[in-house]
Design a protein around this motif. Structure first.
Motif, short mmCIF file in Angstrom:
data_model
loop_
_atom_site.label_atom_id
_atom_site.label_comp_id
_atom_site.label_asym_id
_atom_site.label_seq_id
_atom_site.Cartn_x
_atom_site.Cartn_y
_atom_site.Cartn_z
N ASP A 310 0.83 -1.21 0.00
CA ASP A 310 0.00 0.00 0.00
C ASP A 310 0.86 1.25 0.00
OD1 ASP A 310 0.90 0.45 2.60
OD2 ASP A 310 -0.93 -0.33 3.55
N GLU A 312 1.64 3.27 2.22
CA GLU A 312 2.49 3.45 3.40
C GLU A 312 3.56 2.37 3.51
OE1 GLU A 312 -0.10 3.64 6.73
OE2 GLU A 312 -1.04 5.52 6.10
N GLU A 314 3.07 -0.90 3.55
CA GLU A 314 2.62 -2.11 4.23
C GLU A 314 2.09 -3.11 3.22
OE1 GLU A 314 2.88 -2.75 7.44
OE2 GLU A 314 3.78 -0.80 7.89
N SER A 316 -0.31 -5.82 1.64
CA SER A 316 -1.76 -6.03 1.69
C SER A 316 -2.09 -7.37 2.32
CB SER A 316 -2.36 -5.96 0.29
OG SER A 316 -3.73 -6.30 0.30
N HIS A 317 -3.23 -7.42 3.00
CA HIS A 317 -3.71 -8.69 3.56
C HIS A 317 -4.28 -9.59 2.47
CE1 HIS A 317 -3.13 -7.24 7.60
NE2 HIS A 317 -3.93 -6.21 7.40
N THR A 321 -5.88 -8.11 -5.20
CA THR A 321 -6.32 -6.75 -4.88
C THR A 321 -5.75 -5.77 -5.88
OG1 THR A 321 -6.28 -5.02 -3.17
CG2 THR A 321 -4.36 -6.45 -3.31
N THR A 323 -6.18 -2.34 -4.86
CA THR A 323 -6.06 -1.16 -4.01
C THR A 323 -5.16 -1.41 -2.80
OG1 THR A 323 -7.95 -1.77 -2.61
CG2 THR A 323 -8.41 -0.49 -4.62
N ALA A 324 -4.84 -2.64 -2.52
CA ALA A 324 -4.09 -3.08 -1.34
C ALA A 324 -4.95 -3.05 -0.07
CB ALA A 324 -2.82 -2.23 -1.12
N ALA A 325 -6.01 -2.25 -0.07
CA ALA A 325 -6.84 -2.13 1.12
C ALA A 325 -8.08 -3.02 1.07
CB ALA A 325 -7.27 -0.67 1.31
N THR A 326 -8.52 -3.36 -0.14
CA THR A 326 -9.75 -4.15 -0.30
C THR A 326 -9.50 -5.30 -1.27
OG1 THR A 326 -10.51 -2.70 -2.08
CG2 THR A 326 -11.26 -2.19 0.17
#
Length: 426
Positions: A310, A312, A314, A316-317, A321, A323-326
């Motif tokens: 992402d 920052e 970090e 991604s989980h 993905t 967006t790295a966030a979703t």
């Protein structure tokens, strides 16, 4: 015909039900409450109005629409809304308060309706789904996300004119559904069924309006299974699509899992050696953890997937993905790109879910026992069902691995001996 509405409730309701619309607008006074009138439009629409002096001027205040049953909303009598449903008794009570307020110099027309806007109700509905839920527990996060998506894309855009949910009836539901495609129609109806059954909404409207709406036709059961040539075409097209959609499609074919179970895959759900997926209970249809062995071919695909970072820095989980966030959600565009890479002639109408059915069918051709296939698919409704399903807790882990490895070898033979795997690219 009497020139005013009778005082007794049953007689008043009977009188109103017998009214025939005239060619011009009519105002019929109420015999029990001074200043209250029933307005009868040429169209047959019935509404309540109160005439009173406000700020020294003769004024008319529309207080609601006529409904023989009325509204079950606890706030009736404290709110002024031209669209709320009022029976005779409720209309008389509000009319009395309007006239009393006018005598004290208060203008009832300036009162605002609290929390009757459609957007606020839908927001509360989704929030409740995520927290308390509707049957004693919160719904799955993916289900709540789907509620929110369907409301945002298929419902709100068609009901922008609705400022008060109490104005809605079953005809509004049917009009909305008729504007949608068959798939979206069924999804919207399912969400609206849950929404209108939700107790706060049912109390506000006074009844469950979805019960009167015509439900969408049930979809025809699909039996589409990809042929070997089509399997090869889709596989090669997935290679050309690249990350994230390409390897996701390949894993769907190799594992037979549901679309969202793979699309929302988290890195922590992969074993350290990348030879198995353990789906969290919250993400499976039967709310049970589910282990999916990965064949060497599937493992190689997973190991080639980049770890997205992402803004920052970090990791991604999510495995898939943009967006790295979703997690990945661009199925429509992804499918269009996949179909484009499939070339001409185009594959006859097919869906991603057909990959799951194709996997199950090919496993049967390979001689895999039905109970093992059901264990792979995380189904409990076929051969192992009833009492046997209750007492048979064997998970078939070794059999599942052997079956999926056989299937992967079969896929390699179908698509060619030198299967080209996706290169690791960010």
């Amino acid at each position: 015909m009497p020139i005013s509405i009778p005082g007794q409730f049953k007689k008043a309701a009977s009188f109103i039900n017998s009214l025939e619309p005239a060619t011009t607008r009519q105002e019929i006074p109420d015999s029990a409450q001074a200043g209250l009138y029933l307005v009868v439009q040429p169209s047959g629409a019935l509404s309540w109005a109160v005439r009173a002096k406000i700020d020294g001027k003769a004024s008319k205040v529309t207080i609601g629409r006529y409904d023989e049953v009325g509204s079950a909303d606890d706030r009736i009598g404290t709110l002024i809304s031209p669209t709320q449903a009022l029976n005779v008794t409720q209309a008389r009570a509000i009319a009395e308060r309007v006239r009393n307020d006018a005598k004290r110099g208060n203008d009832p027309r300036l009162q605002k309706i609290d929390k009757t806007g459609l957007a606020a109700w839908f927001d509360d509905f989704v929030r409740t789904a995520r927290t308390a839920g509707f049957k004693g527990r919160a719904v799955k996060g993916s289900t709540a996300d789907e509620y929110e998506r369907i409301i945002a894309t298929n419902i709100k855009p068609h009901w922008t004119h609705v400022t008060d949910i109490r104005t809605l009836d079953y005809r509004d539901v049917e009009k909305l559904l008729n504007k949608l495609t068959p798939g979206a129609r069924r999804n919207a109806f399912a969400v609206l069924s849950a929404f209108f059954r939700w107790k706060p909404v049912a109390r506000a409207i006074g009844r469950n309006i979805i019960e009167l709406a015509e439900p969408p036709a049930k979809p025809q059961s699909r039996d589409r299974v990809l042929s070997q040539d089509e399997i090869k075409t889709v596989w090669k097209a997935a290679e050309k699509c690249g990350y994230p959609f390409g390897p996701m499609v390949q894993l769907l074919l190799l594992t037979g899992q549901r679309r969202d179970e793979i699309a929302e895959l988290k890195w922590r759900e992969l074993s350290d050696d990348r030879d198995a997926i353990t789906l969290e209970a919250a993400r499976t249809k039967n709310s049970r953890p589910h282990v999916v062995p990965l064949s060497p071919l599937a493992k190689t695909i997973v190991e080639a997937i980049p770890r997205i970072i992402d803004a920052e820095g970090e990791a991604s989980h999510y495995v898939f993905t943009t967006t790295a966030a979703t997690p990945f959600s661009g199925f429509s565009n992804g499918k269009k790109a996949l179909d484009k890479h499939c070339g001409e002639p185009a594959l006859p109408e097919w869906h991603l879910h057909d990959l799951r059915r194709t996997c199950a069918t090919e496993l049967a051709k390979l001689g895999i026992k039905q109970e093992v296939t059901e264990a792979i698919l995380n189904h409990k409704t076929g051969k192992v069902s009833g009492v046997a399903a209750i007492y048979n807790r064997y998970e078939y882990q070794d059999e599942k691995r052997q079956a999926l490895e056989k299937w992967a070898i079969r896929v390699q033979a179908i698509v060619a001996e030198n299967v080209e795997l996706l290169r690791k690219t960010a």
